[in-house]
Design an enzyme around this catalytic site. Structure first.
Site, mmCIF file in Angstrom:
data_model
loop_
_atom_site.group_PDB
_atom_site.id
_atom_site.type_symbol
_atom_site.label_atom_id
_atom_site.label_comp_id
_atom_site.label_asym_id
_atom_site.label_seq_id
_atom_site.Cartn_x
_atom_site.Cartn_y
_atom_site.Cartn_z
ATOM 1 N N MET A 1 -1.387 -5.977 7.736
ATOM 2 C CA MET A 1 -2.443 -6.916 7.353
ATOM 3 C C MET A 1 -2.073 -7.785 6.154
ATOM 4 O O MET A 1 -2.949 -8.272 5.445
ATOM 5 C CB MET A 1 -3.728 -6.138 7.049
ATOM 6 C CG MET A 1 -4.190 -5.242 8.182
ATOM 7 S SD MET A 1 -5.552 -4.155 7.680
ATOM 8 C CE MET A 1 -5.598 -3.007 9.059
ATOM 9 N N SER A 2 -0.779 -7.965 5.928
ATOM 10 C CA SER A 2 -0.352 -8.743 4.765
ATOM 11 C C SER A 2 0.970 -9.432 5.059
ATOM 12 O O SER A 2 1.390 -9.539 6.211
ATOM 13 C CB SER A 2 -0.192 -7.823 3.545
ATOM 14 O OG SER A 2 0.898 -6.926 3.738
ATOM 15 N N SER B 1 0.822 -1.214 0.000
ATOM 16 C CA SER B 1 0.000 0.000 0.000
ATOM 17 C C SER B 1 0.851 1.257 0.000
ATOM 18 O O SER B 1 1.754 1.415 0.831
ATOM 19 C CB SER B 1 -0.912 0.023 1.236
ATOM 20 O OG SER B 1 -1.852 -1.023 1.182
ATOM 21 N N HIS C 1 -5.417 -9.561 -0.100
ATOM 22 C CA HIS C 1 -5.527 -9.669 1.355
ATOM 23 C C HIS C 1 -6.722 -10.546 1.726
ATOM 24 O O HIS C 1 -7.743 -10.550 1.024
ATOM 25 C CB HIS C 1 -5.745 -8.289 1.995
ATOM 26 C CG HIS C 1 -4.752 -7.251 1.587
ATOM 27 N ND1 HIS C 1 -4.828 -6.593 0.379
ATOM 28 C CD2 HIS C 1 -3.657 -6.747 2.229
ATOM 29 C CE1 HIS C 1 -3.828 -5.729 0.298
ATOM 30 N NE2 HIS C 1 -3.106 -5.798 1.394
ATOM 31 N N HIS D 1 -6.623 5.156 6.361
ATOM 32 C CA HIS D 1 -5.918 4.686 5.163
ATOM 33 C C HIS D 1 -5.319 5.873 4.399
ATOM 34 O O HIS D 1 -4.290 5.730 3.728
ATOM 35 C CB HIS D 1 -6.873 3.900 4.259
ATOM 36 C CG HIS D 1 -6.178 3.188 3.133
ATOM 37 N ND1 HIS D 1 -5.234 2.214 3.335
ATOM 38 C CD2 HIS D 1 -6.290 3.330 1.780
ATOM 39 C CE1 HIS D 1 -4.792 1.770 2.165
ATOM 40 N NE2 HIS D 1 -5.410 2.433 1.209
ATOM 41 N N HIS E 1 -3.376 -0.257 -4.891
ATOM 42 C CA HIS E 1 -2.963 -1.533 -5.477
ATOM 43 C C HIS E 1 -3.567 -1.600 -6.881
ATOM 44 O O HIS E 1 -4.746 -1.913 -7.047
ATOM 45 C CB HIS E 1 -3.476 -2.705 -4.637
ATOM 46 C CG HIS E 1 -2.886 -2.772 -3.255
ATOM 47 N ND1 HIS E 1 -1.907 -3.676 -2.902
ATOM 48 C CD2 HIS E 1 -3.137 -2.027 -2.148
ATOM 49 C CE1 HIS E 1 -1.584 -3.493 -1.637
ATOM 50 N NE2 HIS E 1 -2.322 -2.491 -1.155
ATOM 51 N N ALA F 1 2.981 -1.611 3.881
ATOM 52 C CA ALA F 1 2.781 -0.473 4.774
ATOM 53 C C ALA F 1 2.427 -1.045 6.146
ATOM 54 O O ALA F 1 1.634 -1.990 6.236
ATOM 55 C CB ALA F 1 1.659 0.420 4.260
ATOM 56 N N TYR G 1 -8.715 -9.959 4.104
ATOM 57 C CA TYR G 1 -9.858 -9.118 4.469
ATOM 58 C C TYR G 1 -10.693 -8.698 3.265
ATOM 59 O O TYR G 1 -11.814 -8.194 3.416
ATOM 60 C CB TYR G 1 -9.418 -7.897 5.287
ATOM 61 C CG TYR G 1 -8.559 -6.885 4.562
ATOM 62 C CD1 TYR G 1 -9.078 -6.064 3.561
ATOM 63 C CD2 TYR G 1 -7.226 -6.723 4.919
ATOM 64 C CE1 TYR G 1 -8.287 -5.129 2.917
ATOM 65 C CE2 TYR G 1 -6.429 -5.782 4.278
ATOM 66 C CZ TYR G 1 -6.964 -4.989 3.283
ATOM 67 O OH TYR G 1 -6.185 -4.067 2.647
ATOM 68 N N GLU G 2 -10.156 -8.883 2.051
ATOM 69 C CA GLU G 2 -10.945 -8.601 0.861
ATOM 70 C C GLU G 2 -11.952 -9.716 0.572
ATOM 71 O O GLU G 2 -12.748 -9.608 -0.366
ATOM 72 C CB GLU G 2 -10.020 -8.428 -0.353
ATOM 73 C CG GLU G 2 -9.100 -7.219 -0.257
ATOM 74 C CD GLU G 2 -8.112 -7.158 -1.403
ATOM 75 O OE1 GLU G 2 -8.513 -6.749 -2.511
ATOM 76 O OE2 GLU G 2 -6.946 -7.530 -1.197
ATOM 77 N N ASN H 1 2.578 4.987 9.892
ATOM 78 C CA ASN H 1 1.879 5.610 11.024
ATOM 79 C C ASN H 1 2.328 4.934 12.306
ATOM 80 O O ASN H 1 2.903 3.846 12.280
ATOM 81 C CB ASN H 1 0.357 5.466 10.869
ATOM 82 C CG ASN H 1 -0.065 4.005 10.703
ATOM 83 O OD1 ASN H 1 -0.053 3.470 9.584
ATOM 84 N ND2 ASN H 1 -0.414 3.353 11.800
#
Length: 273
Positions: A211-212, A30, A83, A247, A61, A113, A85-86, A235
């Site tokens: 998350m990846s 990301s 991901h 995001h 992406h 990220a 979560y998708e 962050n």
């Protein structure tokens, strides 16, 4: 059709478009896709054309596989990843790694990220991943093992290849970049972690979270591919600062470090390839 046959079909399609396959592939996380724009592209293949490849749905992406050169070195670059979560299964999330293994990829540079948990780190820092926590990650190796990919019980004692990591540290030093080192913790997402979760991860030894990456690392090791992991710390993680995460902040920080990230990738590729 089983995953090996699907991966064979995808690999065959890619070879029909780009017969000369480099040894090294880079996955752009990301906010880091701009590096792909700097590559001297020879062939670009939209994911939508590759058999069995999922579609990307997350901002930042673009969903393109690029064959080309950076600093005169030939690489493959993935602009965007998948991901869980998708809504994808772990088999879908890691499918491209299986395809890479059949293409003969030897080195996989995974970027992402991430939120900084270590309070000595700052947004905009780049971190070499030295190890990971996968407690919240459904294993991509669940189910019947296919020996054509790898052994039933792959060791994870050196999931992040030491020689590649040393190359990255030397490259960072040569190009004047302070490359942090730390442990990356996987979180399922898509919601950001709570302050209590971040506190627990810090106690467990995590320096950053995202998350990846971890599912792909596990799959790459299973497939005999060497892994180098780099996080862009976009962050501070939840609860460290008195502000809500977004995001948009991830994308903005990714934009701000484009030059530093490209310099590091170029330096690594010059030494690696």
């Amino acid at each position: 059709m089983d995953i090996f046959k699907r991966a064979e079909s995808a690999a065959g399609f890619i070879k029909s478009k780009a017969a000369d396959i480099p040894d090294t592939a880079i996955v752009l996380g990301s906010g880091l896709g701009a590096f792909g724009d700097s590559i001297e592209a020879e062939v670009e293949i939209p994911y939508s054309e590759i058999p069995s490849f999922p579609a990307v749905t997350v901002e930042g992406h673009s969903g393109t596989l690029i064959f080309g050169k950076t600093s005169g070195k030939r690489i493959i670059a993935m602009k965007g990843r998948f991901h869980a979560y998708e809504g994808y299964s772990m088999e879908d999330v890691t499918f491209y790694v299986r395809v890479f293994s059949l293409l003969g990829i030897k080195n996989l540079i995974l970027t992402n990220a991430a939120g900084a948990i270590n309070t000595s780190f700052e947004p905009g820092d780049l971190m070499l991943i030295t190890d990971h926590l996968s407690f919240f990650c459904d294993s991509p190796l669940f189910g019947k093992n296919d020996e054509r990919f790898g052994t039933r019980f792959p060791p994870m004692g050196e999931a992040y290849d030491k020689a590649l990591s040393e190359t990255a540290l030397e490259a960072a030093k040569n190009c004047g970049i302070n490359l942090r080192c730390g442990v990356y913790a996987y979180s399922k997402g898509p919601m950001y972690e709570t302050p209590a979760e971040i506190k627990a991860l810090r106690i467990l030894g995590a320096d950053a979270c995202g998350m990846s990456t971890v599912p792909e690392v596990i799959t790459a090791v299973h497939s005999g591919i060497k892994v180098l992991g780099i996080s862009c710390l976009t962050n501070m993680a939840a609860g460290i600062l008195d502000k809500q995460l977004s995001h948009e902040e991830v994308m903005e920080t990714g934009k701000a470090v484009e030059g530093k990230f490209k310099a590091l990738m170029d330096c690594i590729c010059k030494k690696l390839i």
